[in-house]
Design an enzyme around this catalytic site. Structure first.
Site, short mmCIF file in Angstrom:
data_model
loop_
_atom_site.label_atom_id
_atom_site.label_comp_id
_atom_site.label_asym_id
_atom_site.label_seq_id
_atom_site.Cartn_x
_atom_site.Cartn_y
_atom_site.Cartn_z
N GLU A 235 0.83 -1.21 0.00
CA GLU A 235 0.00 0.00 0.00
C GLU A 235 0.86 1.26 0.00
O GLU A 235 0.48 2.28 -0.58
CB GLU A 235 -0.94 -0.01 1.20
CG GLU A 235 -1.90 1.16 1.28
CD GLU A 235 -2.96 1.16 0.19
OE1 GLU A 235 -3.72 2.14 0.10
OE2 GLU A 235 -3.04 0.17 -0.58
N THR B 165 -11.24 8.34 -13.07
CA THR B 165 -10.29 7.75 -12.13
C THR B 165 -10.67 6.33 -11.72
O THR B 165 -9.90 5.67 -11.03
CB THR B 165 -10.14 8.66 -10.89
OG1 THR B 165 -8.91 8.35 -10.22
CG2 THR B 165 -11.31 8.51 -9.95
#
Length: 659
Positions: free
Chosen positions: A528, A639
């Site tokens: 992440e 997006t």
């Protein structure tokens, strides 16, 4: 770019359903935003409010005087009975010529019948009690209003105006949407790649999509997402009680991959079950990019009217989020009550840059599809607010207070909280057919500041984008930030001062860094977030940053770099990601995220994210497709990877010619 410059795209036939009705009702003959006409005979709401206070005080004085009169039934009869025909006795309460016709007509009860008022004195007392009650309520409301600060009164007036405007829009949802000119679909359907090896790899990615979709259908149909390990439904609080996120998010991927049967069953579910009339607090950002973006894209690709209808319906539901003093929308909105708020963890009750800055593409298309500029005006106002603010070092902080219209904490990131704002500046310019010069300037000014203050090189030459906190750098880069390599490359062709090659190279350097973050894990999928400090490069050092949730940003950058350079290493890196997904994330019930990418003994997070079908698999499929499938000069990806067509400056001419 002034909204006026967009208006030719948003006109609709006179009286044409939503477009015609809203153009008059909300546009106010060009005034926009539900404003009243500005003529000498028209009062503003603030003036009406003051007059209302004066009138209330006068009425209070008149009724108050009654209570000081002598308690004389004759006097009160003279004051009240003669002025109130409803309390006067009927001429004749027996049937026949003497009976009052209006009594029979309106069903009033007569004396001696059930429900009759009976004694006039009792009726008078009831009437006085109601007067006292109304009098006390008016006094209380006036007192509460007078205790408010002027800005609170102005805020109430603003919200009431916006509420009226939204009610007008909602009331017109029953009308048919105006006809729109469907942009010619260039590259919506493609041919098979000529190279057999590429064709085989693309077929494998399509099989992955089928595995993900079939298991969602089997174990979580109609739910938002799938739990592939425990084989059940999963629903994030981001969507409230709205259902079907995976179905809507996957629509265009199904269409592009020619999964016709699956697309038809998804369309049928949308038609029969997708319901926005629910008591649900939702993330405005997530619902916009996944649901509105997915529905708009499906409409343009398929031409099915149900997708346009649902997209505009949901767009109307989100409008109350903008009812703030600054026009910067709330992050969270109850789509039934219209009450908004921000995330409790956000700095000083602020809205988030990446959230309110990632509405532009979808809302511009909503205005085009509905025939009304109301949606476009909302997002253009956001741009106006931002342009009126000072930027520290030319940077955009992640937090903006919707009440004051001022920045919150000075934290700047091209990753989480900031990322897609910059993406949408560039894509607003491209989607406008390169007519939105304001968006172009904002984008290149922003990335110049980012390059000066945030972009750094590690000791071993890896380029990364740090985070800026009050002037101090945190040498951390998130997986979300990896989209920026593709963004720099996509905007390179229009860069000022001969910087085209520079931005292409910058995109390539970011792609390499993100590939390194994958290569340095056991599973060959990235964490992440990863850091560049203490001798560490492109590695996650904290346990809460070691997970992978099927994110798409790295392969997104691979797609743009492949399309713009055709360097074969990007296809090679993309195939490495496919193999890692198959080996470590595929389970019998679908695909799951991982809790730690650095260990061999896998612990699954048991969530198949909707964006895995919308983004990750779509980008991988396109990397192994020819460039004429969704060519970048004709399609802009939102997006969430939903392709939206460029709104050509020639659309209006074509529409006029066809008429």
């Amino acid at each position: 770019m002034p909204v006026g410059g967009l208006l030719p795209l948003f006109s609709s036939p006179a009286g044409g359903g939503l477009g015609g009705g809203l153009g008059g009702g909300l546009g106010g003959g060009g005034g926009g935003g539900g404003r009243k006409g500005s003529g000498p005979s028209a009062f503003r709401l603030t003036e009406k409010f003051v007059l209302l206070l004066v009138f209330s005080a006068f009425i209070t004085l008149c009724f108050g005087a009654i209570f000081f009169l002598p308690d004389s039934s004759k006097l009160l009869s003279g004051v009240l009975f003669h002025s109130s025909p409803a309390l006067q006795p009927a001429a004749d309460h027996k049937p026949g010529p003497g009976a009052r016709a209006e009594d029979a007509a309106d069903g009033r009860a007569r004396p001696g019948e059930e429900g009759a008022p009976g004694d006039p004195a009792a009726a008078l007392e009831d009437n006085l009690a109601r007067i006292r009650e109304n009098h006390e309520r008016a006094l209380m409301e006036a007192k509460e209003t007078l205790q408010k600060l002027p800005e609170e009164i102005q805020r109430d007036i603003l919200m009431e105006k916006e509420k009226v405007a939204q009610d007008q829009m909602s009331n017109r949802m029953g009308f048919r949407l105006p006809p729109v000119y469907l942009v010619p679909l260039i590259g919506a359907i493609d041919r098979e790649p000529a190279d057999a090896a590429v064709r085989e790899k693309r077929a494998k990615i399509k099989e992955m999509m089928k595995h993900a979709w079939n298991n969602y259908k089997l174990y979580a149909w109609g739910k938002n997402e799938l739990k592939p390990v425990s084989k059940g439904g999963h629903s994030s609080s981001l969507f409230g009680n709205i259902k079907g996120a995976t179905i809507v998010d996957a629509l265009d991927t199904l269409f592009i991959m020619k999964m016709k049967n699956e697309f038809e069953e998804a369309k049928a579910w949308v038609e029969e079950h997708l319901n926005f009339n629910v008591n649900a607090e939702v993330s405005v950002f997530e619902v916009n990019i996944r649901f509105i973006g997915g529905l708009i894209s499906a409409y343009y690709l398929s031409g099915e009217e149900i997708f346009r209808k649902k997209a505009v319906e949901l767009g109307v539901k989100l409008l109350p989020a903008f009812y703030t003093p600054s026009g910067i929308p709330w992050a969270l909105l109850n789509i039934k009550s219209g009450i908004g708020r921000n995330w409790p963890w956000a700095s000083g009750g602020s809205s988030i840059l990446a959230e309110f800055g990632t509405l532009h593409l979808e809302f511009i298309h909503l205005s085009y599809l509905s025939g009304n500029p109301f949606f476009a005006e909302k997002v253009m106002n956001i741009r106006k607010v931002l342009n009126n603010l000072e930027k520290p070092q030319g940077l955009y902080p992640n937090y903006l207070n919707p009440n004051s219209g001022q920045w919150g904490q000075y934290h700047v990131s091209v990753g989480g909280l900031g990322d897609s704002f910059y993406e949408y500046l560039l894509k607003a310019w491209l989607m406008s057919d390169k007519t939105d010069l304001e968006a172009k300037k904002m984008y290149f000014d922003a990335i110049k500041a980012i390059e000066t203050h945030l972009i750094r090189k590690s000791r071993n030459g890896l380029t990364y984008i740090a985070e800026w906190k009050g002037g101090l750098l945190e040498h951390k880069m998130g997986h979300l930030t990896c989209f920026a390599g593709g963004m720099f490359a996509l905007g390179a062709d229009d860069a000022p001062d001969g910087l085209t090659q520079h931005y292409l190279q910058l995109g390539a350097e970011i792609a390499r860094t993100c590939h390194e973050s994958y290569s340095r894990t056991f599973v060959k999928l990235g964490p992440e977030a990863f850091r560049f400090d203490g001798g560490v490069e492109a590695i996650a050092t904290r346990q809460n940053e070691k997970y992978y949730i099927l994110r798409p940003e790295v392969v997104e950058t691979y797609l743009y770099m492949w399309r713009l350079t055709h360097d074969p290493k990007y296809r090679k890196w993309a195939w490495e990601a496919v193999e890692a997904l198959e080996k470590h994330c595929r389970v019998n019930g679908g695909y799951s995220g991982l809790r730690d990418v650095y260990v061999s003994a896998q612990t699954y997070d048991d969530v198949q994210q909707s964006f895995f079908l919308a983004e990750t698999l779509k980008y991988l499929y396109l990397i192994f497709s020819d460039d004429d499938l969704l060519p970048l000069e004709h399609w802009i990806f939102n997006t969430e990877a939903h392709p939206l067509p460029v709104l050509s400056r020639n659309i209006k001419k074509v529409e006029d010619n066809e008429k």
